[in-house]
Design a protein around this motif. Sequence first.
Motif, PDB file in Angstrom:
ATOM      1  N   HIS A  15     -61.444-124.833   7.423  1.00 38.83           N
ATOM      2  CA  HIS A  15     -62.332-124.108   8.328  1.00 38.83           C
ATOM      3  C   HIS A  15     -63.746-124.255   7.775  1.00 38.83           C
ATOM      4  N   THR A  16     -64.484-125.217   8.321  1.00 35.72           N
ATOM      5  CA  THR A  16     -65.823-125.475   7.787  1.00 35.72           C
ATOM      6  C   THR A  16     -66.673-126.129   8.864  1.00 35.72           C
ATOM      7  N   ASN A  17     -67.956-126.327   8.537  1.00 35.11           N
ATOM      8  CA  ASN A  17     -68.796-127.107   9.450  1.00 35.11           C
ATOM      9  C   ASN A  17     -69.304-128.346   8.706  1.00 35.11           C
ATOM     10  N   GLN A  18     -69.948-129.221   9.456  1.00 30.16           N
ATOM     11  CA  GLN A  18     -70.357-130.510   8.891  1.00 30.16           C
ATOM     12  C   GLN A  18     -71.212-130.337   7.628  1.00 30.16           C
ATOM     13  N   ASN A  19     -72.191-129.454   7.730  1.00 30.09           N
ATOM     14  CA  ASN A  19     -73.121-129.291   6.625  1.00 30.09           C
ATOM     15  C   ASN A  19     -72.457-128.731   5.368  1.00 30.09           C
ATOM     16  N   ASP A  20     -71.692-127.662   5.544  1.00 30.47           N
ATOM     17  CA  ASP A  20     -71.017-127.042   4.396  1.00 30.47           C
ATOM     18  C   ASP A  20     -70.025-128.015   3.779  1.00 30.47           C
ATOM     19  N   PHE A  21     -69.373-128.787   4.642  1.00 30.79           N
ATOM     20  CA  PHE A  21     -68.365-129.698   4.114  1.00 30.79           C
ATOM     21  C   PHE A  21     -69.014-130.760   3.222  1.00 30.79           C
ATOM     22  N   VAL A  22     -70.155-131.279   3.674  1.00 23.86           N
ATOM     23  CA  VAL A  22     -70.810-132.312   2.875  1.00 23.86           C
ATOM     24  C   VAL A  22     -71.345-131.714   1.569  1.00 23.86           C
ATOM     25  N   GLN A  23     -71.805-130.470   1.623  1.00 24.08           N
ATOM     26  CA  GLN A  23     -72.247-129.814   0.379  1.00 24.08           C
ATOM     27  C   GLN A  23     -71.074-129.670  -0.586  1.00 24.08           C
ATOM     28  N   LEU A  24     -69.918-129.341  -0.029  1.00 24.92           N
ATOM     29  CA  LEU A  24     -68.705-129.228  -0.852  1.00 24.92           C
ATOM     30  C   LEU A  24     -68.384-130.578  -1.513  1.00 24.92           C
ATOM     31  N   LEU A  25     -68.491-131.657  -0.730  1.00 27.92           N
ATOM     32  CA  LEU A  25     -68.215-132.988  -1.297  1.00 27.92           C
ATOM     33  C   LEU A  25     -69.235-133.317  -2.389  1.00 27.92           C
ATOM     34  N   ILE A  77     -57.629-122.661  21.528  1.00 28.96           N
ATOM     35  CA  ILE A  77     -56.468-122.258  22.332  1.00 28.96           C
ATOM     36  C   ILE A  77     -55.524-121.411  21.478  1.00 28.96           C
ATOM     37  N   LEU A  78     -55.436-121.760  20.192  1.00 28.04           N
ATOM     38  CA  LEU A  78     -54.528-121.038  19.287  1.00 28.04           C
ATOM     39  C   LEU A  78     -55.162-119.749  18.737  1.00 28.04           C
ATOM     40  N   ASN A  79     -56.337-119.385  19.270  1.00 26.02           N
ATOM     41  CA  ASN A  79     -57.068-118.191  18.821  1.00 26.02           C
ATOM     42  C   ASN A  79     -57.389-118.200  17.335  1.00 26.02           C
ATOM     43  N   GLN A  80     -57.560-119.410  16.790  1.00 26.92           N
ATOM     44  CA  GLN A  80     -57.999-119.520  15.388  1.00 26.92           C
ATOM     45  C   GLN A  80     -59.149-120.522  15.363  1.00 26.92           C
ATOM     46  N   PRO A  81     -60.272-120.179  15.998  1.00 24.97           N
ATOM     47  CA  PRO A  81     -61.309-121.188  16.210  1.00 24.97           C
ATOM     48  C   PRO A  81     -61.852-121.823  14.924  1.00 24.97           C
ATOM     49  N   LEU A  82     -62.153-123.100  15.035  1.00 20.47           N
ATOM     50  CA  LEU A  82     -62.846-123.832  13.974  1.00 20.47           C
ATOM     51  C   LEU A  82     -64.317-123.900  14.380  1.00 20.47           C
ATOM     52  N   PRO A  83     -65.246-123.851  13.401  1.00 22.08           N
ATOM     53  CA  PRO A  83     -66.672-123.794  13.755  1.00 22.08           C
ATOM     54  C   PRO A  83     -67.152-124.979  14.582  1.00 22.08           C
ATOM     55  N   GLU A  84     -66.789-126.192  14.188  1.00 19.01           N
ATOM     56  CA  GLU A  84     -67.256-127.377  14.921  1.00 19.01           C
ATOM     57  C   GLU A  84     -66.475-128.574  14.409  1.00 19.01           C
ATOM     58  N   ARG A  85     -66.662-129.731  15.041  1.00 22.25           N
ATOM     59  CA  ARG A  85     -65.966-130.899  14.531  1.00 22.25           C
ATOM     60  C   ARG A  85     -66.721-131.437  13.310  1.00 22.25           C
ATOM     61  N   VAL A  86     -65.981-132.023  12.417  1.00 15.14           N
ATOM     62  CA  VAL A  86     -66.555-132.633  11.216  1.00 15.14           C
ATOM     63  C   VAL A  86     -66.074-134.079  11.268  1.00 15.14           C
ATOM     64  N   THR A  87     -66.922-134.961  11.740  1.00 13.75           N
ATOM     65  CA  THR A  87     -66.419-136.301  12.035  1.00 13.75           C
ATOM     66  C   THR A  87     -66.501-137.236  10.828  1.00 13.75           C
ATOM     67  N   GLY A  88     -65.640-138.243  10.870  1.00 14.75           N
ATOM     68  CA  GLY A  88     -65.673-139.266   9.827  1.00 14.75           C
ATOM     69  C   GLY A  88     -67.034-139.952   9.833  1.00 14.75           C
ATOM     70  N   TYR A  89     -67.515-140.264  11.017  1.00 14.89           N
ATOM     71  CA  TYR A  89     -68.788-140.988  11.121  1.00 14.89           C
ATOM     72  C   TYR A  89     -69.940-140.175  10.503  1.00 14.89           C
ATOM     73  N   ASP A  90     -70.070-138.913  10.927  1.00 17.07           N
ATOM     74  CA  ASP A  90     -71.171-138.091  10.394  1.00 17.07           C
ATOM     75  C   ASP A  90     -71.012-137.868   8.893  1.00 17.07           C
ATOM     76  N   THR A  91     -69.773-137.701   8.461  1.00 19.04           N
ATOM     77  CA  THR A  91     -69.545-137.465   7.029  1.00 19.04           C
ATOM     78  C   THR A  91     -69.964-138.698   6.223  1.00 19.04           C
ATOM     79  N   VAL A  92     -69.636-139.886   6.738  1.00 17.24           N
ATOM     80  CA  VAL A  92     -70.043-141.098   6.021  1.00 17.24           C
ATOM     81  C   VAL A  92     -71.576-141.193   5.986  1.00 17.24           C
ATOM     82  N   MET A  93     -72.237-140.917   7.120  1.00 17.91           N
ATOM     83  CA  MET A  93     -73.705-141.009   7.139  1.00 17.91           C
ATOM     84  C   MET A  93     -74.317-140.001   6.157  1.00 17.91           C
ATOM     85  N   ASP A  94     -73.769-138.788   6.125  1.00 19.75           N
ATOM     86  CA  ASP A  94     -74.274-137.777   5.192  1.00 19.75           C
ATOM     87  C   ASP A  94     -74.032-138.207   3.746  1.00 19.75           C
ATOM     88  N   LEU A  95     -72.863-138.792   3.495  1.00 14.79           N
ATOM     89  CA  LEU A  95     -72.570-139.249   2.126  1.00 14.79           C
ATOM     90  C   LEU A  95     -73.514-140.387   1.732  1.00 14.79           C
TER      91      LEU A  95
END
Length: 245
Positions: A15-25, A77-95
């Motif tokens: 459960h994360t967003n693009q920015n936080d995920f890249v900071q984690l990496l 739909i499962l009532n456990q929303p995720l903040p946003e998509r974290v795509t492979g493409y954006d993650t590679v560009m951020d990395l």
Amino acid sequence: MNHKQVTILGVPFIHTNQNDFVQLLKQRIESEQKTFVVTANPEIVMKANEDSNYMDTIKQANYIVADGIGVVKAAKILNQPLPERVTGYDTVMDLLNLANEHRYRIYLLGAKQEVLEKAVNKINTKYPNANIVGSHNGYFDWNHNQIAEEVASLQPDIVLVALGLPRQEQWIAQHIANFNKGIFIGVGGVFDALAGEVKRAPEIWQKLNLEWFYRLVKQPSRWKRMLVLPHFVMKIYGQKVKGRK
Ligand code: UDP
């Protein structure tokens, strides 16, 4: 590390967003913690549901991120929303941006030789401080382990693996025990995108969550792969009903 997870058809998503995920990496690169990342779209979730070996493989990942609007919608739909998509493409560009800032060592594995070379050139031009320490195309004998040995000795901070699914995740899972550090991420067609072979959808299409439709129009051969989507949606409603009981 306790990251909240949302499980969709047995696949645990962070459960994360693009920015936080890249900071984690970034933190994990800096602290030299070996990390296996799977960017999972509905196709991967469905494949994992049909093939228990593939499910076991992707579950070895430290993080599975929601690559695609289909997964984000499913979570809702499962009532456990995720903040946003974290795509492979954006993650590679951020990395790559991080690599350019911090001179990280990168290894590229996958794609056809000419696509790989174009992708390497593109990275060298656009991210001149990113340090590409090695690369190998994606058409090799699976039992030819020299690539993994090379990666182990080069000690890259980031290893981009573009072998398509399921091979990219299988390659990482099979070899990760031999590596001391590094982010290992399956990146699908990202080298093709970097090489300019496949154009990404214009931003407006991405904002409207219609990137999948743009891809379908540009590469009509993908339509067959999209047949999994209605099946995916049905299974999600199935999980929802089960969850209520
Ligand atoms: N690829 C590869 N080796 C293989 C199969 C695929 O290097 O044995 C590469 C392919 O050239 C492309 C990338 O993996 O650059 C993604 O391929 P594809 O679009 O088939 O995979 P998917 O979209 O399913 O991830």
